[in-house]
Write a protein that holds these residues in place. Structure first.
Motif, PDB file in Angstrom:
ATOM      1  N   ALA A  52      -0.276  -7.371   0.028  1.00 52.33           N
ATOM      2  CA  ALA A  52      -1.188  -6.550  -0.300  1.00 52.33           C
ATOM      3  C   ALA A  52      -1.417  -5.598   1.037  1.00 52.33           C
ATOM      4  O   ALA A  52      -1.638  -6.342   2.214  1.00 52.33           O
ATOM      5  CB  ALA A  52      -2.159  -7.048  -0.893  1.00 52.33           C
ATOM      6  N   GLU A  53      -2.049  -4.448   1.083  1.00 43.46           N
ATOM      7  CA  GLU A  53      -2.753  -3.774   2.212  1.00 43.46           C
ATOM      8  C   GLU A  53      -3.755  -4.486   2.822  1.00 43.46           C
ATOM      9  O   GLU A  53      -3.772  -4.304   3.895  1.00 43.46           O
ATOM     10  CB  GLU A  53      -3.062  -2.172   1.676  1.00 43.46           C
ATOM     11  N   SER A  54      -4.497  -5.307   2.163  1.00 35.83           N
ATOM     12  CA  SER A  54      -5.724  -5.968   2.916  1.00 35.83           C
ATOM     13  C   SER A  54      -5.155  -7.146   3.831  1.00 35.83           C
ATOM     14  O   SER A  54      -5.911  -7.533   4.523  1.00 35.83           O
ATOM     15  CB  SER A  54      -6.568  -6.652   1.556  1.00 35.83           C
ATOM     16  N   GLN A  55      -4.118  -7.519   3.557  1.00 33.05           N
ATOM     17  CA  GLN A  55      -3.338  -8.567   4.301  1.00 33.05           C
ATOM     18  C   GLN A  55      -2.456  -7.946   5.446  1.00 33.05           C
ATOM     19  O   GLN A  55      -1.967  -8.724   6.499  1.00 33.05           O
ATOM     20  CB  GLN A  55      -2.298  -9.399   3.532  1.00 33.05           C
ATOM     21  N   LEU A  56      -2.431  -6.668   5.788  1.00 27.39           N
ATOM     22  CA  LEU A  56      -1.593  -6.284   6.773  1.00 27.39           C
ATOM     23  C   LEU A  56      -2.307  -6.790   8.317  1.00 27.39           C
ATOM     24  O   LEU A  56      -1.073  -7.044   9.281  1.00 27.39           O
ATOM     25  CB  LEU A  56      -1.673  -4.682   6.883  1.00 27.39           C
ATOM     26  N   VAL A  57      -3.432  -6.726   8.489  1.00 27.90           N
ATOM     27  CA  VAL A  57      -3.836  -6.835   9.723  1.00 27.90           C
ATOM     28  C   VAL A  57      -3.603  -8.342  10.252  1.00 27.90           C
ATOM     29  O   VAL A  57      -3.051  -8.539  11.380  1.00 27.90           O
ATOM     30  CB  VAL A  57      -5.378  -6.795   9.811  1.00 27.90           C
TER      31      VAL A  57
ATOM     32  N   ILE B 274       1.653  -8.021  -9.694  1.00 25.45           N
ATOM     33  CA  ILE B 274       0.400  -7.953 -10.509  1.00 25.45           C
ATOM     34  C   ILE B 274      -0.722  -8.371  -9.794  1.00 25.45           C
ATOM     35  O   ILE B 274      -0.717  -9.446  -9.041  1.00 25.45           O
ATOM     36  CB  ILE B 274       0.751  -9.057 -11.788  1.00 25.45           C
ATOM     37  N   ASN B 275      -1.543  -7.488  -9.369  1.00 26.82           N
ATOM     38  CA  ASN B 275      -2.787  -7.505  -8.693  1.00 26.82           C
ATOM     39  C   ASN B 275      -4.067  -8.529  -9.505  1.00 26.82           C
ATOM     40  O   ASN B 275      -3.545  -8.865 -10.659  1.00 26.82           O
ATOM     41  CB  ASN B 275      -3.357  -6.376  -8.043  1.00 26.82           C
ATOM     42  N   ASP B 276      -5.034  -8.633  -8.965  1.00 19.29           N
ATOM     43  CA  ASP B 276      -5.939  -9.630  -9.493  1.00 19.29           C
ATOM     44  C   ASP B 276      -6.901  -9.009 -10.376  1.00 19.29           C
ATOM     45  O   ASP B 276      -7.586  -9.444 -11.094  1.00 19.29           O
ATOM     46  CB  ASP B 276      -6.935  -9.964  -8.183  1.00 19.29           C
ATOM     47  N   GLN B 277      -6.331  -7.626 -10.796  1.00 22.10           N
ATOM     48  CA  GLN B 277      -7.121  -7.026 -12.007  1.00 22.10           C
ATOM     49  C   GLN B 277      -6.095  -7.027 -13.131  1.00 22.10           C
ATOM     50  O   GLN B 277      -6.356  -6.247 -14.025  1.00 22.10           O
ATOM     51  CB  GLN B 277      -7.509  -5.567 -11.609  1.00 22.10           C
ATOM     52  N   GLY B 278      -4.684  -7.335 -12.992  1.00 26.26           N
ATOM     53  CA  GLY B 278      -4.047  -7.509 -13.834  1.00 26.26           C
ATOM     54  C   GLY B 278      -3.007  -6.315 -14.024  1.00 26.26           C
ATOM     55  O   GLY B 278      -2.436  -6.168 -15.178  1.00 26.26           O
ATOM     56  N   ARG B 279      -3.123  -5.541 -13.098  1.00 28.08           N
ATOM     57  CA  ARG B 279      -2.354  -4.225 -13.306  1.00 28.08           C
ATOM     58  C   ARG B 279      -1.276  -4.349 -12.061  1.00 28.08           C
ATOM     59  O   ARG B 279      -1.341  -5.028 -10.956  1.00 28.08           O
ATOM     60  CB  ARG B 279      -3.254  -3.194 -12.719  1.00 28.08           C
ATOM     61  N   GLN B 280      -0.350  -3.265 -12.187  1.00 26.03           N
ATOM     62  CA  GLN B 280       0.837  -3.447 -11.195  1.00 26.03           C
ATOM     63  C   GLN B 280       0.308  -2.657 -10.077  1.00 26.03           C
ATOM     64  O   GLN B 280      -0.215  -1.710 -10.320  1.00 26.03           O
ATOM     65  CB  GLN B 280       2.115  -2.657 -11.994  1.00 26.03           C
ATOM     66  N   GLU B 281       0.946  -3.306  -9.084  1.00 19.88           N
ATOM     67  CA  GLU B 281       0.701  -2.507  -7.716  1.00 19.88           C
ATOM     68  C   GLU B 281       1.819  -2.710  -6.850  1.00 19.88           C
ATOM     69  O   GLU B 281       2.721  -3.621  -6.754  1.00 19.88           O
ATOM     70  CB  GLU B 281      -0.540  -3.322  -7.012  1.00 19.88           C
ATOM     71  N   ILE B 282       2.174  -1.602  -5.832  1.00 15.09           N
ATOM     72  CA  ILE B 282       3.210  -1.565  -5.075  1.00 15.09           C
ATOM     73  C   ILE B 282       2.818  -2.294  -3.942  1.00 15.09           C
ATOM     74  O   ILE B 282       1.991  -2.048  -3.151  1.00 15.09           O
ATOM     75  CB  ILE B 282       3.623  -0.306  -4.642  1.00 15.09           C
ATOM     76  N   PRO B 283       3.678  -3.243  -3.455  1.00 15.82           N
ATOM     77  CA  PRO B 283       3.259  -4.095  -2.197  1.00 15.82           C
ATOM     78  C   PRO B 283       3.721  -3.159  -0.710  1.00 15.82           C
ATOM     79  O   PRO B 283       4.442  -2.255  -1.095  1.00 15.82           O
ATOM     80  CB  PRO B 283       4.413  -5.287  -2.310  1.00 15.82           C
ATOM     81  N   VAL B 284       3.011  -3.602   0.243  1.00 21.67           N
ATOM     82  CA  VAL B 284       3.329  -2.929   1.480  1.00 21.67           C
ATOM     83  C   VAL B 284       4.523  -4.078   1.985  1.00 21.67           C
ATOM     84  O   VAL B 284       4.483  -4.958   1.865  1.00 21.67           O
ATOM     85  CB  VAL B 284       2.142  -2.960   2.453  1.00 21.67           C
ATOM     86  N   MET B 285       5.575  -3.263   2.671  1.00 22.29           N
ATOM     87  CA  MET B 285       6.510  -3.834   3.360  1.00 22.29           C
ATOM     88  C   MET B 285       6.435  -3.887   4.767  1.00 22.29           C
ATOM     89  O   MET B 285       6.265  -2.656   5.276  1.00 22.29           O
ATOM     90  CB  MET B 285       8.035  -3.517   2.914  1.00 22.29           C
ATOM     91  N   ILE B 286       6.429  -5.035   5.491  1.00 19.47           N
ATOM     92  CA  ILE B 286       6.668  -5.034   7.090  1.00 19.47           C
ATOM     93  C   ILE B 286       7.761  -5.439   7.403  1.00 19.47           C
ATOM     94  O   ILE B 286       8.338  -6.820   7.117  1.00 19.47           O
ATOM     95  CB  ILE B 286       5.505  -5.882   7.461  1.00 19.47           C
TER      96      ILE B 286
END
Length: 408
Positions: free
Chosen positions: A153-158, A262-274
């Motif tokens: 997830a974008e929040s995990q990038l750093v 599936i994010n924590d809101q139950g919706r589909q989300e596109i992952p970030v790829m490193i």
């Protein structure tokens, strides 16, 4: 003294050769393949410690996948293509592994609880490089990338980028490269995606680098077509800079290849790829090492760090016993029991850049000792029973790696 050209060193040390029947390809000899496997196993160990799962993906895939990912538009002229006559479709040898790792991610419905998901692969890649650009191991048509990808997830990038930058520092120090510089390469002229997403990706990568205390210089226009990247440039013993490691941030390929979680809101989300690589190409990195050390690799990397040599043929039984004991302790050992004078054996060991030599004579056999000779000519005598920890320390290399892959 060896000429400081990895091609000359490689042939001189019996590591590899190349020939016209395999342009841009490498014929690895036993000593060279031993070196290759030491490096591969070392990287494998480091990646396992970092929570990466090793995978293996196909060499040959339908061209339609590369068209969908955008690689065909960017690299098509450099890709090897064949025809699948049964299916009447074009296939390509992979030039990189990233679309393959997305296929692994897409095989299941992913939850945010699974992220970050980390894959690594020693990916065998092929690129149709111009013949005039081929240069020994430094530029080949077949090579192995130490490829790694993180889906997060974008929040995990750093956090993810920071931990990988720490790994790069550690690995480069272990290989003897204490000095390196970092560049942040931004959007190239030929690229995919919108300017807004590029703004977001470049800002995110710069912030992650700063959080990891990575100082970088900006290189506008030199990023990958799918995202900005950090490039790690090593400084060798001759003051030359070599670009090896990369950390690339990708907001585009997962979307193009329909990756979702599936994010924590139950919706589909596109992952970030490193996209990660520590060495870049194992072949090229070996070329850099050979020139950096002028053939005299550190003991832990040397294909044969230790040779047991006899003074006379009468010493052979004891030499066989010593070599067997050391091999049982996990050390890479070769034997030289030829009916040659000792001076010739010493010269031959130096020609092969073997750093340590055990010389055995009648007194050693009688007193159960070994005479250890270092590259600089210094000599020490040890009781055979006490020699194993000494030699393991001499040949073990980086502390965390010591004792795991000493023997080929």
């Amino acid at each position: 003294m060896l000429e400081i050209d990895h091609r000359v060193i490689g042939v001189k040390l019996g590591l590899f050769h190349q020939q016209v029947e395999g342009p841009g390809m490498v014929f690895w000899h036993p000593r060279g393949w031993q070196l290759y496997r030491i490096i591969e196993d070392y990287i494998r160990d480091r990646m396992r410690e970092m929570g990466f799962s090793e995978v293996r993906t196909p060499q040959l895939l339908a061209r339609s996948l590369w068209e969908e990912s955008g690689h065909w538009d960017k690299f098509g002229k450099d890709m090897y293509s064949v025809t699948d006559h049964d299916a009447e479709r074009a296939l390509c040898l992979k030039p990189m592994s990233c679309p393959c790792h997305i296929q692994l991610f897409n095989k299941h419905i992913r939850s945010y609880n699974e992220l970050p998901l980390r894959y690594c692969e020693f990916g065998n890649c092929h690129r149709d490089e111009p013949s005039g650009s081929l240069h020994g191991l430094m530029r080949t048509r077949a090579f192995t990338q130490d490829d790694a990808h993180v889906f997060c997830a974008e929040s995990q990038l750093v956090t993810e980028i920071g931990r990988f930058c720490q790994l790069l520092r550690r690995v480069y120090q272990d290989f003897g490269f204490g000095s390196y510089t970092v560049a942040l390469s931004t959007r190239p002229p030929h690229r995919m995606g919108s300017e807004q997403i590029w703004d977001r990706a470049e800002e995110a990568l710069a912030n992650a680098a700063s959080a990891a205390e990575v100082e970088f210089e900006l290189r506008p226009g030199e990023g990958a077509f799918y995202g900005p990247k950090l490039e790690f440039h090593l400084m060798d013993g001759r003051g030359r800079s070599w670009q090896c490691g990369t950390v690339q941030l990708d907001f585009f390929l997962p979307e193009r290849l329909n990756a979702r979680f599936i994010n924590d809101q139950g919706r589909q989300e596109i992952p970030v790829m490193i996209h990660h690589a520590i060495l870049g190409s194992i072949e090229r990195f070996i070329g850099i090492l050979l020139e950096h050390y002028e053939g005299w690799l550190p003991n832990w990397l040397a294909p044969e760090p230790l040779v047991v040599s006899t003074i006379t043929t009468a010493d052979i039984p004891y030499a066989l016993e010593v070599a067997a004991d050391l091999k049982a302790a996990g050390l890479r050992v070769s034997l030289d029991t030829r009916a040659e004078r000792l001076g010739r054996k010493i010269m031959d060991a130096r020609d092969k850049c073997i750093p340590l030599m055990i010389v055995l004579g009648a007194r050693d056999a009688r007193e159960r000792t070994i005479s250890l000779r270092h590259r600089n000519g210094a000599q020490e005598v040890y009781n055979l029973d006490d020699s194993v920890p000494v030699l393991r320390n001499e040949c073990g290399g980086p502390l965390a790696f010591r004792g795991k892959y000493l023997e080929g």
